[in-house]
Design an enzyme around this catalytic site. Structure first.
Site, PDB file in Angstrom:
ATOM      1  N   ASP A   8       0.851  -1.187   0.000  1.00 62.12           N
ATOM      2  CA  ASP A   8       0.000   0.000   0.000  1.00 62.12           C
ATOM      3  C   ASP A   8       0.884   1.233   0.000  1.00 62.12           C
ATOM      4  OD1 ASP A   8      -2.021  -1.812   0.154  1.00 62.12           O
ATOM      5  OD2 ASP A   8      -2.790  -1.161   2.100  1.00 62.12           O
ATOM      6  N   ASP A 129     -15.126  -2.846  -1.771  1.00 61.47           N
ATOM      7  CA  ASP A 129     -14.761  -2.563  -0.380  1.00 61.47           C
ATOM      8  C   ASP A 129     -16.035  -2.247   0.383  1.00 61.47           C
ATOM      9  OD1 ASP A 129     -12.159  -2.687  -1.414  1.00 61.47           O
ATOM     10  OD2 ASP A 129     -12.141  -0.529  -1.797  1.00 61.47           O
TER      11      ASP A 129
END
Length: 240
Positions: A8, A129
Site C-alpha cells: 500500500d 470494499d
C-alpha cells in the site's frame, strides 16, 4: 489459493492503514520497490499494489513508486487506487501492470468496467470494499446503499478477471478475515474472488482456503510486515 502480498503506497512509502483511516498509517518501508523484490525473492507469484493517495484524489499519485516496482520485479502485479478512466487503464497496462483494479468507478460508472473488460480481456478486476455489507467508495470515505452481492452480480457477464473483496472493518486490524461474508460472495458469483482485510495468521489463510468456496486467493499486508505470517511457510502450505 494464491497469496497476494499487499504493498500500500502513501506519499511514496509502503504503509498499512488501520481500517482504511489515512491518518492511522504505519510506515513499513521507504523503498517499495525493494519490498516488492523481497516478496518476489520469497517466492510470491503475484503482488497487490494500492495507490492510497490516488484513491482519494481520483487519479494516480504514487505512479513513480509503482513504476519502480514494475521495473524491479518480474512477477505479475495488480494495482488499484485512483484509476477511473480508460486512458489511465490503458497507460498502466502499457507500463507493465498485469491487472488493473477498478473500485469507485464500478459503482459510479459500471459501463467503464464493461468497456475496459472487453478491451483488455483478463486484465480488469473489480475492487469491492464494504462496511457492514454495503459498498464504500473514494478511498472508503463514502458509503453507498449498494450491497456487495448486488454489485458483484452486476458484472457476472462483463468478463472481469476477479473481484477483490475487502471488509474495511477488518483491514489492518489483525483480527482475522470475514470468512463467512467472503465465502458467501464467492458462492454467489462465478467470478473468481480474492479475499482481503484482516488476514493475520497462517490459520486465517488455511481457513480461507478450506472455507468451502472456490477462492482465487487472499491478500495480506500488515501480518507479513509484522512477521505474524511466515511468508515461506504460508506459500508452502497454500501450494501443498
Amino acid at each position: 489459493m494464491i497469496l497476494y502480498p499487499a504493498i500500500d503506497l502513501k506519499d511514496g512509502q509502503c504503509v498499512r492503514l488501520l481500517k482504511g483511516e489515512m491518518d492511522k498509517a504505519t510506515v513499513f518501508s521507504d523503498d517499495p520497490a525493494a519490498q516488492a523484490a523481497a516478496f518476489e525473492a520469497a517466492g510470491c507469484e503475484w503482488l497487490h499494489l494500492v495507490d492510497l493517495n490516488g484513491a482519494f484524489a481520483g487519479q494516480p499519485v504514487n505512479a513513480a513508486a509503482v513504476e519502480a516496482i514494475l521495473a524491479r520485479v518480474s512477477v505479475p502485479c495488480q494495482l488499484g487506487g485512483g484509476i477511473r478512466d480508460m486512458a489511465t487503464i490503458e497507460a498502466w497496462l502499457t507500463k507493465g501492470l498485469s491487472r488493473v483494479i477498478l473500485g469507485t468507478v464500478a459503482v459510479e460508472n459500471p459501463a467503464l468496467v464493461r468497456e475496459a473488460a472487453t478491451a483488455f480481456p483478463g486484465k480488469i478486476a473489480v475492487g469491492i470494499d464494504a462496511r457492514g455489507g454495503r459498498v464504500a467508495t473514494k478511498g472508503w470515505a463514502e458509503e453507498t446503499d449498494v450491497t456487495v452481492t448486488d454489485l458483484a452480480r452486476s458484472f457476472e457477464d462483463a468478463g472481469v478477471a476477479a473481484i477483490i473483496y475487502t471488509d474495511i472493518d477488518r483491514d489492518g486490524a489483525m483480527g482475522g478475515p470475514n470468512i463467512d461474508a467472503t465465502a458467501a460472495l464467492a458462492h454467489a458469483v462465478h467470478i473468481p474472488v480474492i479475499a482481503s482485510g484482516g488476514v493475520s495468521s497462517l490459520a486465517d489463510l488455511i481457513a480461507l482456503r478450506d472455507c468451502g468456496a472456490p477462492l482465487n486467493g487472499a491478500i495480506s499486508g500488515r501480518a507479513l510486515y509484522d512477521g505474524a505470517i511466515d511468508l515461506p511457510q504460508a506459500l508452502a502450505e497454500l501450494r501443498a
